[in-house]
Design a protein around this motif. Structure first.
Motif, PDB file in Angstrom:
ATOM      1  N   LEU A   4      51.655  53.857  34.040  1.00  0.00           N
ATOM      2  CA  LEU A   4      53.071  54.203  34.112  1.00  0.00           C
ATOM      3  C   LEU A   4      53.563  53.957  35.534  1.00  0.00           C
ATOM      4  O   LEU A   4      53.008  54.498  36.497  1.00  0.00           O
ATOM      5  CB  LEU A   4      53.298  55.669  33.740  1.00  0.00           C
ATOM      6  CG  LEU A   4      54.741  56.173  33.808  1.00  0.00           C
ATOM      7  CD1 LEU A   4      55.599  55.501  32.740  1.00  0.00           C
ATOM      8  CD2 LEU A   4      54.792  57.697  33.658  1.00  0.00           C
ATOM      9  N   LEU A   5      54.596  53.139  35.674  1.00  0.00           N
ATOM     10  CA  LEU A   5      55.223  52.881  36.965  1.00  0.00           C
ATOM     11  C   LEU A   5      56.501  53.696  37.058  1.00  0.00           C
ATOM     12  O   LEU A   5      57.291  53.728  36.106  1.00  0.00           O
ATOM     13  CB  LEU A   5      55.553  51.393  37.133  1.00  0.00           C
ATOM     14  CG  LEU A   5      54.435  50.385  36.835  1.00  0.00           C
ATOM     15  CD1 LEU A   5      54.910  48.968  37.130  1.00  0.00           C
ATOM     16  CD2 LEU A   5      53.185  50.709  37.630  1.00  0.00           C
ATOM     17  N   ILE A   6      56.712  54.326  38.207  1.00  0.00           N
ATOM     18  CA  ILE A   6      57.915  55.137  38.406  1.00  0.00           C
ATOM     19  C   ILE A   6      58.653  54.605  39.627  1.00  0.00           C
ATOM     20  O   ILE A   6      58.216  54.786  40.769  1.00  0.00           O
ATOM     21  CB  ILE A   6      57.562  56.624  38.589  1.00  0.00           C
ATOM     22  CG1 ILE A   6      56.790  57.137  37.372  1.00  0.00           C
ATOM     23  CG2 ILE A   6      58.837  57.453  38.805  1.00  0.00           C
ATOM     24  CD1 ILE A   6      56.105  58.462  37.589  1.00  0.00           C
ATOM     25  N   LYS A   7      59.712  53.876  39.375  1.00  0.00           N
ATOM     26  CA  LYS A   7      60.629  53.418  40.418  1.00  0.00           C
ATOM     27  C   LYS A   7      62.013  53.476  39.814  1.00  0.00           C
ATOM     28  O   LYS A   7      62.381  52.635  38.974  1.00  0.00           O
ATOM     29  CB  LYS A   7      60.289  51.997  40.875  1.00  0.00           C
ATOM     30  CG  LYS A   7      61.089  51.563  42.102  1.00  0.00           C
ATOM     31  CD  LYS A   7      60.810  52.453  43.303  1.00  0.00           C
ATOM     32  CE  LYS A   7      61.437  51.932  44.571  1.00  0.00           C
ATOM     33  NZ  LYS A   7      61.214  52.838  45.712  1.00  0.00           N
ATOM     34  N   LEU A  11      68.725  49.262  42.988  1.00  0.00           N
ATOM     35  CA  LEU A  11      68.428  47.951  42.437  1.00  0.00           C
ATOM     36  C   LEU A  11      67.459  47.168  43.316  1.00  0.00           C
ATOM     37  O   LEU A  11      66.476  46.614  42.823  1.00  0.00           O
ATOM     38  CB  LEU A  11      69.720  47.153  42.249  1.00  0.00           C
ATOM     39  CG  LEU A  11      69.541  45.701  41.778  1.00  0.00           C
ATOM     40  CD1 LEU A  11      68.870  45.653  40.417  1.00  0.00           C
ATOM     41  CD2 LEU A  11      70.886  44.973  41.757  1.00  0.00           C
ATOM     42  N   GLY A  12      67.733  47.117  44.625  1.00  0.00           N
ATOM     43  CA  GLY A  12      66.864  46.353  45.516  1.00  0.00           C
ATOM     44  C   GLY A  12      65.450  46.868  45.514  1.00  0.00           C
ATOM     45  O   GLY A  12      64.484  46.084  45.562  1.00  0.00           O
ATOM     46  N   ASP A  13      65.280  48.193  45.443  1.00  0.00           N
ATOM     47  CA  ASP A  13      63.941  48.779  45.420  1.00  0.00           C
ATOM     48  C   ASP A  13      63.209  48.446  44.122  1.00  0.00           C
ATOM     49  O   ASP A  13      61.997  48.215  44.114  1.00  0.00           O
ATOM     50  CB  ASP A  13      64.036  50.290  45.601  1.00  0.00           C
ATOM     51  CG  ASP A  13      64.602  50.669  46.954  1.00  0.00           C
ATOM     52  OD1 ASP A  13      64.188  50.068  47.957  1.00  0.00           O
ATOM     53  OD2 ASP A  13      65.468  51.559  47.014  1.00  0.00           O
ATOM     54  N   VAL A  14      63.941  48.450  43.015  1.00  0.00           N
ATOM     55  CA  VAL A  14      63.339  48.071  41.737  1.00  0.00           C
ATOM     56  C   VAL A  14      62.867  46.617  41.796  1.00  0.00           C
ATOM     57  O   VAL A  14      61.744  46.295  41.377  1.00  0.00           O
ATOM     58  CB  VAL A  14      64.336  48.285  40.582  1.00  0.00           C
ATOM     59  CG1 VAL A  14      63.795  47.704  39.273  1.00  0.00           C
ATOM     60  CG2 VAL A  14      64.639  49.774  40.414  1.00  0.00           C
ATOM     61  N   ILE A  15      63.708  45.726  42.329  1.00  0.00           N
ATOM     62  CA  ILE A  15      63.335  44.319  42.444  1.00  0.00           C
ATOM     63  C   ILE A  15      62.102  44.157  43.336  1.00  0.00           C
ATOM     64  O   ILE A  15      61.195  43.372  43.027  1.00  0.00           O
ATOM     65  CB  ILE A  15      64.501  43.489  43.026  1.00  0.00           C
ATOM     66  CG1 ILE A  15      65.731  43.577  42.122  1.00  0.00           C
ATOM     67  CG2 ILE A  15      64.086  42.030  43.208  1.00  0.00           C
ATOM     68  CD1 ILE A  15      65.516  43.129  40.710  1.00  0.00           C
ATOM     69  N   GLN A  16      62.048  44.928  44.420  1.00  0.00           N
ATOM     70  CA  GLN A  16      60.919  44.813  45.340  1.00  0.00           C
ATOM     71  C   GLN A  16      59.617  45.363  44.742  1.00  0.00           C
ATOM     72  O   GLN A  16      58.534  45.118  45.285  1.00  0.00           O
ATOM     73  CB  GLN A  16      61.239  45.543  46.651  1.00  0.00           C
ATOM     74  CG  GLN A  16      62.308  44.841  47.470  1.00  0.00           C
ATOM     75  CD  GLN A  16      62.672  45.611  48.727  1.00  0.00           C
ATOM     76  OE1 GLN A  16      62.200  45.321  49.811  1.00  0.00           O
ATOM     77  NE2 GLN A  16      63.521  46.617  48.572  1.00  0.00           N
ATOM     78  N   TYR A  86      56.360  55.040  43.054  1.00  0.00           N
ATOM     79  CA  TYR A  86      56.814  54.142  44.122  1.00  0.00           C
ATOM     80  C   TYR A  86      58.039  54.700  44.845  1.00  0.00           C
ATOM     81  O   TYR A  86      58.366  54.238  45.927  1.00  0.00           O
ATOM     82  CB  TYR A  86      57.164  52.771  43.547  1.00  0.00           C
ATOM     83  CG  TYR A  86      55.998  52.017  42.960  1.00  0.00           C
ATOM     84  CD1 TYR A  86      55.231  51.165  43.735  1.00  0.00           C
ATOM     85  CD2 TYR A  86      55.672  52.158  41.610  1.00  0.00           C
ATOM     86  CE1 TYR A  86      54.160  50.465  43.205  1.00  0.00           C
ATOM     87  CE2 TYR A  86      54.600  51.468  41.065  1.00  0.00           C
ATOM     88  CZ  TYR A  86      53.851  50.628  41.859  1.00  0.00           C
ATOM     89  OH  TYR A  86      52.782  49.939  41.325  1.00  0.00           O
ATOM     90  N   GLN A  87      58.707  55.682  44.225  1.00  0.00           N
ATOM     91  CA  GLN A  87      59.957  56.208  44.765  1.00  0.00           C
ATOM     92  C   GLN A  87      59.703  57.182  45.914  1.00  0.00           C
ATOM     93  O   GLN A  87      60.335  57.108  46.959  1.00  0.00           O
ATOM     94  CB  GLN A  87      60.748  56.904  43.666  1.00  0.00           C
ATOM     95  CG  GLN A  87      62.182  57.209  44.022  1.00  0.00           C
ATOM     96  CD  GLN A  87      63.092  56.014  43.777  1.00  0.00           C
ATOM     97  OE1 GLN A  87      62.843  55.207  42.903  1.00  0.00           O
ATOM     98  NE2 GLN A  87      64.139  55.900  44.560  1.00  0.00           N
ATOM     99  N   GLY A  88      58.824  58.131  45.666  1.00  0.00           N
ATOM    100  CA  GLY A  88      58.460  59.080  46.698  1.00  0.00           C
ATOM    101  C   GLY A  88      59.547  60.077  47.046  1.00  0.00           C
ATOM    102  O   GLY A  88      59.688  60.474  48.199  1.00  0.00           O
ATOM    103  N   LEU A  89      60.312  60.518  46.036  1.00  0.00           N
ATOM    104  CA  LEU A  89      61.336  61.545  46.213  1.00  0.00           C
ATOM    105  C   LEU A  89      61.105  62.662  45.198  1.00  0.00           C
ATOM    106  O   LEU A  89      60.292  62.505  44.270  1.00  0.00           O
ATOM    107  CB  LEU A  89      62.732  60.957  46.030  1.00  0.00           C
ATOM    108  CG  LEU A  89      63.144  59.866  47.023  1.00  0.00           C
ATOM    109  CD1 LEU A  89      64.508  59.313  46.653  1.00  0.00           C
ATOM    110  CD2 LEU A  89      63.141  60.383  48.457  1.00  0.00           C
TER     111      LEU A  89
END
Length: 335
Positions: A4-7, A11-16, A86-89
């Motif tokens: 499971l990926l969590i981002k 938008l830019g962060d999702v693309i990265q 990947y978000q870290g919040l």
């Protein structure tokens, strides 16, 4: 292997994060991968060939008990071997905490107490490393928890794979370039007078070229200005607020050049390897600059740059990047 990926955003962060998805699927083609993403960015992942499902997150779920229960139910349909934040919040930490996963992984210096939700906290990351490489490093370390023999050259950024894209609108005329004047932070914007001067320089040298201006549907100031510029002649067209995310991807994919501030669509151009001129003032290109294909970053020379401020009384850093300088850089790509 079920991951499971969590981002969630932006938008830019999702693309990265997309190169990390490629890294997983290229090495483990039989793996099952799901992704939790904010509803505002879900379109760019919908129908992605590497994803089994996309779980939609929205702040509205906290205001509606029925929506919250529905989100939890969909999130917990699958038991995962690995979940990666990947978000870290705090909001992403809450999501990973609610997920059914054997390993819940993130960096120990992720923010807003999100590490409290992990059962594996990786050594703190260096904030000066580019976000794409930070996400790849996180992916590499996380996957090695499941497969200690996993090895991959993460110095080479994997190719981004896209879902099927909407065809370009009938009004699109080629050849064309794309101008992206806006970002979520107002301090990242390049002033309209400079864009107008750049348009004049471009069309006087390349009279057969079309220019398309893009932006979000809520950016009324940009929309009004772009419409005014469009009304001055046929070579410039405003698409502000008119494109879906997939239409925006297709527009950028078929352009000859993108001139942009530090914003999500800049990362679309990088992922698509479209020649890009990127303008940076309050933010750092080392952290979030272009990363794929041919590009040139024009960074403010002022000592206060980067300041990472969302508001500023002066805007001097972006004003220090002049239209003539940008145009000379454009000519390096356009010939």
């Amino acid at each position: 292997m079920k991951i499971l990926l969590i981002k969630l955003s932006a938008l830019g962060d999702v693309i990265q994060t997309l190169p990390s998805l490629t890294l997983i699927k290229e090495n483990y083609p039989q793996s099952i991968v799901d992704w939790v993403v904010d509803e505002r960015n879900a379109e760019v992942l919908t129908g992605h060939p590497y994803l089994r499902k996309v779980v939609i997150f929205s702040k509205e779920i906290f205001k509606n008990p029925a929506k919250f229960v529905s989100f939890i139910r969909r999130l917990r349909e699958q038991k995962y071997d690995l979940a990666i934040d990947y978000q870290g919040l705090f909001k992403s930490g809450m999501v990973i905490g609610l997920a059914k996963a054997k390993l819940k992984v993130g960096f120990e210096n992720h923010r807003e107490l999100s590490p409290l939700f992990y059962n594996v906290r990786l050594t703190a990351y260096d904030p000066e490393i580019h976000a794409v490489r930070r996400y790849l490093n996180l992916t590499f370390q996380a996957v090695r928890l499941l497969d200690p023999d996993f090895s991959s050259d993460i110095e080479t950024i994997p190719e981004v794979v896209w879902p099927s894209l909407s065809p370009p609108q009938n009004l699109i005329e080629k050849p064309y370039i794309v101008f992206i004047p806006s970002a979520r932070w107002e301090t990242k914007w390049w002033i309209f007078d400079y864009w107008e001067r750049l348009i004049e320089l471009t069309l006087s040298t390349y009279p057969g070229l079309r220019i398309y201006i893009t932006g979000g549907p809520k950016e009324e100031t940009l929309k009004n200005w772009a419409k005014m510029i469009e009304n001055k002649g046929e070579a410039v067209k405003s698409l502000v607020g008119t494109l879906s995310l997939k239409e925006l991807v297709r527009l950028i994919k078929e352009s000859q050049l993108v001139v942009t501030v530090d914003t999500g669509p800049m990362h679309l151009a990088s992922a698509l390897k479209i020649p890009t001129v990127a303008l940076f003032g309050p933010t750092s290109p080392l952290r979030t600059g272009p990363w794929g294909g041919r590009f040139k970053v024009l960074k403010s020379p002022l000592d206060c740059s980067p300041c990472f401020k969302k508001k500023c009384r002066h805007w001097d850093c972006m004003k220090a990047i002049l239209p003539e300088q940008v145009f000379q850089t454009m000519k390096e790509f356009l010939g």
